[in-house]
Enzyme design. Structure first.
Site, mmCIF file in Angstrom:
data_model
loop_
_atom_site.group_PDB
_atom_site.id
_atom_site.type_symbol
_atom_site.label_atom_id
_atom_site.label_comp_id
_atom_site.label_asym_id
_atom_site.label_seq_id
_atom_site.Cartn_x
_atom_site.Cartn_y
_atom_site.Cartn_z
ATOM 1 C CB SER A 228 -0.864 0.009 1.265
ATOM 2 O OG SER A 228 -1.408 1.302 1.486
ATOM 3 C CE1 TYR A 241 -3.436 -2.083 5.328
ATOM 4 C CE2 TYR A 241 -3.151 0.244 4.803
ATOM 5 C CZ TYR A 241 -3.399 -1.061 4.394
ATOM 6 O OH TYR A 241 -3.592 -1.331 3.058
HETATM 7 N N1 LIG Z 1 -8.670 -0.729 -1.146
HETATM 8 C C1 LIG Z 1 -7.641 0.069 -0.973
HETATM 9 O O1 LIG Z 1 -7.767 1.298 -0.991
HETATM 10 C C2 LIG Z 1 -6.280 -0.520 -0.797
HETATM 11 C C3 LIG Z 1 -5.182 0.328 -0.993
HETATM 12 C C4 LIG Z 1 -3.896 -0.199 -0.837
HETATM 13 C C5 LIG Z 1 -3.730 -1.534 -0.519
HETATM 14 N N2 LIG Z 1 -4.821 -2.329 -0.334
HETATM 15 C C6 LIG Z 1 -4.578 -3.733 -0.013
HETATM 16 O O2 LIG Z 1 -5.168 -4.518 -1.025
HETATM 17 C C7 LIG Z 1 -5.413 -5.830 -0.509
HETATM 18 C C8 LIG Z 1 -6.779 -6.273 -0.974
HETATM 19 O O3 LIG Z 1 -7.754 -5.469 -0.363
HETATM 20 P P1 LIG Z 1 -9.017 -4.895 -1.145
HETATM 21 O O4 LIG Z 1 -8.848 -3.445 -1.246
HETATM 22 O O5 LIG Z 1 -9.277 -5.672 -2.376
HETATM 23 O O6 LIG Z 1 -10.121 -5.107 -0.019
HETATM 24 P P2 LIG Z 1 -11.324 -6.127 0.130
HETATM 25 O O7 LIG Z 1 -12.283 -5.981 -1.001
HETATM 26 O O8 LIG Z 1 -11.823 -5.930 1.509
HETATM 27 O O9 LIG Z 1 -10.638 -7.554 -0.022
HETATM 28 C C9 LIG Z 1 -9.908 -8.136 1.019
HETATM 29 C C10 LIG Z 1 -9.817 -9.614 0.730
HETATM 30 O O10 LIG Z 1 -9.085 -10.235 1.793
HETATM 31 C C11 LIG Z 1 -9.894 -11.279 2.326
HETATM 32 N N3 LIG Z 1 -9.643 -11.421 3.736
HETATM 33 C C12 LIG Z 1 -9.844 -10.503 4.714
HETATM 34 N N4 LIG Z 1 -9.541 -11.020 5.915
HETATM 35 C C13 LIG Z 1 -9.149 -12.298 5.684
HETATM 36 C C14 LIG Z 1 -8.727 -13.356 6.524
HETATM 37 N N5 LIG Z 1 -8.667 -13.204 7.858
HETATM 38 N N6 LIG Z 1 -8.406 -14.539 5.964
HETATM 39 C C15 LIG Z 1 -8.490 -14.717 4.630
HETATM 40 N N7 LIG Z 1 -8.869 -13.749 3.783
HETATM 41 C C16 LIG Z 1 -9.204 -12.561 4.308
HETATM 42 C C17 LIG Z 1 -11.335 -10.867 2.062
HETATM 43 O O11 LIG Z 1 -12.181 -11.983 1.955
HETATM 44 P P3 LIG Z 1 -13.088 -12.581 3.136
HETATM 45 O O12 LIG Z 1 -13.718 -11.433 3.827
HETATM 46 O O13 LIG Z 1 -14.009 -13.471 2.395
HETATM 47 O O14 LIG Z 1 -12.148 -13.343 3.994
HETATM 48 C C18 LIG Z 1 -11.182 -10.248 0.684
HETATM 49 O O15 LIG Z 1 -11.219 -11.254 -0.302
HETATM 50 C C19 LIG Z 1 -5.223 -5.742 0.992
HETATM 51 O O16 LIG Z 1 -3.973 -6.313 1.328
HETATM 52 C C20 LIG Z 1 -5.190 -4.243 1.272
HETATM 53 O O17 LIG Z 1 -4.394 -3.932 2.398
HETATM 54 C C21 LIG Z 1 -6.083 -1.845 -0.468
#
Ligand SMILES: NC(=O)c1ccc[n+]([C@@H]2O[C@H](COP(=O)([O-])OP(=O)(O)OC[C@H]3O[C@@H](n4cnc5c(N)ncnc54)[C@H](OP(=O)(O)O)[C@@H]3O)[C@@H](O)[C@H]2O)c1
Length: 358
Positions: A228, A241
């Protein structure tokens, strides 16, 4: 079982998501007990290219474009973003993607399947995972397996580790699962912080350590780690985080240093704000963000993969000029000769070195 929760795309300004997003969160919370399942989905539109693959154990409803929202019964604002490209690539091995039940992980599933990978998708919410698997298998003809697993739990990670160590067809690991927080330190719950560290750091590290030896032994493999911009901007969100994502960047740089010559490609991806459930889970509603800083899941993943194709180790999907990152890297490396010396710097006036004349 729900229908069609695949590659969901929140409308950044639409304000349409909250009702069903709340439902999805409730459902996620209800997956409380350990439930590690295996589902292998046989592609419907293709012949059976892998005789070793078992029939699907549980049939999920076929997701449809613009499927009905589970919460409201009305058409959701998000839609499935399908690429029109036909599948022509032969299978290139398996990719294991964590956090593939939605958000960027679901888009990675789609894009990597189109690049020829069969998939192993990991997350907690089995209904959403199955829906992503069904949609990707239907659209691409690839074999898609799901593993329902809570990666904060060490015993659940054991199973994924085993799979990474023993399945020689796995050629790519995408460490995408992660949660964030927008809560300041004094208000943050330490248990929640520990859970975030367990997922963002410990699980990612264990899976990386499980995958890397096999990749080296087989002369190649890829590890994509989702970081991130918080990794380099700890003032932006919750500090823990940011710390977890700084860890991801440092680990990735070290992996590259140690394993690039052994055929292992690694990449850290540093998105800015992306329109996913991440924000609601983090406690900062997506709708509160300025539209101009929020990227779609499809654009973020497509840019990350384009960066990968261009050979980038660190990819910032938003950054216009890669020379800016290079300057940051150069400044870091310029410190190296002076980071470890036998004496304190003269400016401190201690040790044997005389203080600099003022
Ligand atoms: N969205 C942003 O603005 C942003 C920016 C920078 C980086 N990121 C990073 O991008 C990555 C993906 O996030 P996203 O933005 O796509 O968010 P998201 O839509 O909330 O997806 C998160 C994914 O991780 C899974 N997950 C969460 N807790 C988990 C657990 N305990 N065990 C297994 N799986 C788990 C969730 O599935 P379940 O709930 O089904 O488990 C979901 O598939 C993350 O690492 C986040 O830190 C996001």
């Amino acid at each position: 079982m729900q229908r069609g929760h695949v590659g969901q795309r929140h409308c950044p300004r639409g304000g349409s998501g909250p009702t069903w997003a709340v439902e999805l969160r409730r459902e996620r919370q209800s997956v409380a007990s350990r439930n590690t399942e295996r589902r292998v989905r046989r592609p419907r539109r293709r012949g059976n290219r892998d005789e070793g693959i078992a029939d699907t154990k549980v049939q999920c409803p076929r997701p449809t474009r613009g499927a009905t929202s589970p919460a409201s019964g009305a058409a959701p604002a998000w839609r499935i973003e399908m690429l029109p490209t036909p599948i022509t690539t032969p299978p290139v091995g398996r990719a294991l993607i964590t956090g593939a039940s939605g958000g960027m992980g679901a888009v990675y599933a789609d894009r990597l399947a189109r690049r020829g990978f069969d998939l192993i998708l990991v997350a907690r919410n089995s209904a959403r995972l199955e829906a992503v698997a069904a949609r990707v298998a239907d659209a691409t003809g690839r074999q898609v397996e799901t593993l329902t697993s809570d990666l904060r739990r060490a015993d659940h990670v054991d199973d994924i580790e085993d799979r990474l160590r023993t399945d020689e067809r796995i050629a790519m690991l995408v460490n995408n699962a992660g949660v964030g927080s927008a809560t300041p330190l004094l208000q943050a719950d330490i248990g929640t912080m520990r859970g975030m560290i367990a997922l963002n750091v410990e699980a990612l590290t264990r899976l990386t350590y499980a995958a890397a030896p096999g990749f080296v032994a087989r002369g190649g493999g890829t590890i994509i780690n989702m970081a991130s911009i918080a990794a380099i901007g700890p003032e932006i969100l919750n500090g823990v985080y940011a710390g977890t994502k700084a860890f991801v960047v440092a680990l990735t740089q070290s992996l590259h240093h140690e394993l690039a010559s052994r055929g292992v490609r690694v990449q850290a991806v540093l998105p800015g704000a992306v329109a996913t459930d991440f924000w609601d889970v983090s406690g900062a509603p997506l709708a509160s963000l300025p539209a101009g800083i929020v990227m779609s899941t499809e654009d973020a993943v497509d840019a990350a993969l384009a960066g990968f194709d261009q050979g980038e180790l660190i990819t910032l999907p938003s950054l216009p000029d890669p020379a800016d990152w290079q300057a940051y890297e150069d400044a870091r490396r310029a410190l190296f000769p002076n980071l470890s010396r036998s004496e304190p710097a003269a400016r401190f006036g201690v040790g044997r070195a005389p203080a600099a004349a003022t």
